[in-house]
Scaffold this motif. Structure first.
Motif, mmCIF file in Angstrom:
data_model
loop_
_atom_site.group_PDB
_atom_site.id
_atom_site.type_symbol
_atom_site.label_atom_id
_atom_site.label_comp_id
_atom_site.label_asym_id
_atom_site.label_seq_id
_atom_site.Cartn_x
_atom_site.Cartn_y
_atom_site.Cartn_z
ATOM 1 N N ILE A 103 0.849 -1.184 0.000
ATOM 2 C CA ILE A 103 0.000 0.000 0.000
ATOM 3 C C ILE A 103 0.884 1.233 0.000
ATOM 4 N N VAL A 104 0.551 2.183 -0.845
ATOM 5 C CA VAL A 104 1.271 3.452 -0.923
ATOM 6 C C VAL A 104 0.291 4.570 -0.590
ATOM 7 N N VAL A 105 0.712 5.510 0.240
ATOM 8 C CA VAL A 105 -0.183 6.602 0.621
ATOM 9 C C VAL A 105 0.560 7.925 0.576
ATOM 10 N N GLY A 106 -0.120 8.946 0.084
ATOM 11 C CA GLY A 106 0.447 10.288 0.092
ATOM 12 C C GLY A 106 0.470 10.827 1.511
ATOM 13 N N VAL A 107 1.635 11.304 1.964
ATOM 14 C CA VAL A 107 1.773 11.770 3.347
ATOM 15 C C VAL A 107 1.673 13.291 3.458
ATOM 16 N N GLY A 108 1.319 13.962 2.354
ATOM 17 C CA GLY A 108 1.228 15.402 2.379
ATOM 18 C C GLY A 108 2.504 16.036 1.844
ATOM 19 N N PRO A 109 2.653 17.329 2.073
ATOM 20 C CA PRO A 109 1.867 18.153 2.983
ATOM 21 C C PRO A 109 0.450 18.399 2.486
ATOM 22 N N GLY A 110 -0.428 18.597 3.461
ATOM 23 C CA GLY A 110 -1.822 18.838 3.132
ATOM 24 C C GLY A 110 -2.578 19.251 4.373
ATOM 25 N N PRO A 111 -3.770 19.820 4.205
ATOM 26 C CA PRO A 111 -4.602 20.195 5.350
ATOM 27 C C PRO A 111 -4.916 18.983 6.228
ATOM 28 N N TYR A 112 -4.973 19.207 7.518
ATOM 29 C CA TYR A 112 -5.091 18.129 8.509
ATOM 30 C C TYR A 112 -6.281 17.207 8.251
ATOM 31 N N THR A 113 -7.461 17.762 8.073
ATOM 32 C CA THR A 113 -8.664 16.938 7.993
ATOM 33 C C THR A 113 -8.634 15.982 6.819
ATOM 34 N N GLY A 114 -8.301 16.476 5.639
ATOM 35 C CA GLY A 114 -8.278 15.600 4.472
ATOM 36 C C GLY A 114 -7.140 14.610 4.510
ATOM 37 N N LEU A 115 -5.964 15.069 4.879
ATOM 38 C CA LEU A 115 -4.767 14.228 4.854
ATOM 39 C C LEU A 115 -4.909 12.990 5.724
ATOM 40 N N ARG A 116 -5.494 13.139 6.902
ATOM 41 C CA ARG A 116 -5.558 12.006 7.833
ATOM 42 C C ARG A 116 -6.483 10.902 7.335
ATOM 43 N N VAL A 117 -7.445 11.230 6.460
ATOM 44 C CA VAL A 117 -8.351 10.208 5.940
ATOM 45 C C VAL A 117 -7.570 9.138 5.183
ATOM 46 N N GLY A 118 -6.710 9.553 4.263
ATOM 47 C CA GLY A 118 -5.930 8.599 3.493
ATOM 48 C C GLY A 118 -4.951 7.824 4.358
ATOM 49 N N LEU A 119 -4.314 8.507 5.307
ATOM 50 C CA LEU A 119 -3.324 7.849 6.155
ATOM 51 C C LEU A 119 -3.964 6.810 7.068
ATOM 52 N N VAL A 120 -5.097 7.147 7.665
ATOM 53 C CA VAL A 120 -5.775 6.191 8.544
ATOM 54 C C VAL A 120 -6.288 4.999 7.739
ATOM 55 N N THR A 121 -6.826 5.260 6.554
ATOM 56 C CA THR A 121 -7.329 4.179 5.704
ATOM 57 C C THR A 121 -6.198 3.249 5.284
ATOM 58 N N ALA A 122 -5.072 3.825 4.882
ATOM 59 C CA ALA A 122 -3.923 3.012 4.479
ATOM 60 C C ALA A 122 -3.415 2.170 5.643
ATOM 61 N N ALA A 123 -3.327 2.778 6.830
ATOM 62 C CA ALA A 123 -2.853 2.041 8.004
ATOM 63 C C ALA A 123 -3.800 0.900 8.358
ATOM 64 N N THR A 124 -5.096 1.149 8.224
ATOM 65 C CA THR A 124 -6.087 0.120 8.540
ATOM 66 C C THR A 124 -5.990 -1.041 7.559
ATOM 67 N N PHE A 125 -5.887 -0.737 6.271
ATOM 68 C CA PHE A 125 -5.720 -1.792 5.267
ATOM 69 C C PHE A 125 -4.428 -2.579 5.521
ATOM 70 N N GLY A 126 -3.365 -1.867 5.807
ATOM 71 C CA GLY A 126 -2.085 -2.533 6.029
ATOM 72 C C GLY A 126 -2.138 -3.494 7.198
ATOM 73 N N ALA A 127 -2.777 -3.060 8.292
ATOM 74 C CA ALA A 127 -2.886 -3.917 9.471
ATOM 75 C C ALA A 127 -3.785 -5.115 9.203
ATOM 76 N N ALA A 128 -4.891 -4.882 8.508
ATOM 77 C CA ALA A 128 -5.832 -5.968 8.237
ATOM 78 C C ALA A 128 -5.260 -7.008 7.277
ATOM 79 N N LEU A 129 -4.480 -6.556 6.299
ATOM 80 C CA LEU A 129 -3.931 -7.453 5.281
ATOM 81 C C LEU A 129 -2.548 -7.985 5.644
ATOM 82 N N GLY A 130 -1.901 -7.340 6.614
ATOM 83 C CA GLY A 130 -0.546 -7.746 6.961
ATOM 84 C C GLY A 130 0.464 -7.429 5.878
ATOM 85 N N VAL A 131 0.290 -6.260 5.209
ATOM 86 C CA VAL A 131 1.191 -5.866 4.124
ATOM 87 C C VAL A 131 1.838 -4.535 4.477
ATOM 88 N N PRO A 132 3.003 -4.218 3.889
ATOM 89 C CA PRO A 132 3.682 -2.952 4.195
ATOM 90 C C PRO A 132 2.930 -1.743 3.649
#
Length: 225
Positions: free
Chosen positions: A66-95
């Motif tokens: 999984i690849v995710v854009g880390v910004g820079p970007g406004p706080y509210t929008g940026l965290r959506v992608g990061l949290v989603t990527a982290a959740t997928f990574g943890a659930a799938l066991g992938v980097p």
């Protein structure tokens, strides 16, 4: 390799699925989704992931990276992608790999000579960085008022929504260049770096400034007796 790329650091809510290309070629884009809506990142991202998986005829549990854009970007929008990527990574066991959002825009531009990338940071500011070419950033991402960097960007080719918004300062703006992020470009850049054995960024937010919501000064904590 089956790489899922996400980015919500700009008004674009974008997701893409990339697979291994032919020998000697980069990653192949299997599907991409992009919707520009600065207020609906949380609502639009998961349906975008569903769309690219369905279009490519693949399942989420087939994803290897999984690849995710880390910004820079406004706080509210940026965290959506990061949290989603982290959740997928943890659930799938992938980097989960982080990539600077500005780097994705630079890669999508395809420019060969020196140029700058600028996105809208709101508050009459831009997030920006300098590049030697589409793959090589030569300055750290910064947040500034356009007038304060006018001499640094004058006459230099520029791409991104921030450059378009302040075209009087970014006088080398390329209207045909990418305005918002493309997860396909972000994923392709990450795939190139991974193939060369390069270490990508950790999936941590690059905010560059404090969030709008802060505890008021002289705030008194009241606890029950």
């Amino acid at each position: 390799m089956l790489l899922l790329a996400l980015d919500t650091a700009t008004p674009a809510v974008t997701a893409a699925l990339l697979g291994a290309g032919a020998p000697g070629e980069g990653a192949r884009v299997l599907a991409e989704s992009r919707q520009v809506d600065a207020r609906r990142h949380g609502e639009l991202l998961l349906p975008a992931v569903d769309r690219v998986l369905a279009e490519a005829g693949r399942k989420l549990d087939e994803v290897t990276d999984i690849v995710v854009g880390v910004g820079p970007g406004p706080y509210t929008g940026l965290r959506v992608g990061l949290v989603t990527a982290a959740t997928f990574g943890a659930a799938l066991g992938v980097p989960v790999h982080g990539v600077c959002t500005l780097d994705g825009l630079a890669y999508a531009s395809g420019l060969e000579g020196p140029f700058v990338v600028a996105t809208d940071a709101r508050r009459k500011e831009v997030y920006w960085a300098r590049y030697a070419d589409a793959r090589t950033r030569v300055s750290e991402p910064s947040v500034d008022r356009p007038a304060d960097i006018a001499e640094q960007v004058a006459g230099v080719p520029a791409v991104g929504a921030g450059a378009l918004l302040y075209a009087d300062v970014f006088d080398g703006v390329r209207s045909e260049g990418p305005e918002h992020q493309s997860a396909a470009a972000l994923g392709a850049l990450a795939a190139e770096k991974l193939a060369r054995g390069e270490e990508l960024l950790p999936p941590q937010p690059l905010y560059l400034r404090r969030p709008d919501a802060q505890v008021p000064a002289n705030y008194k904590v009241v606890t029950p007796r």
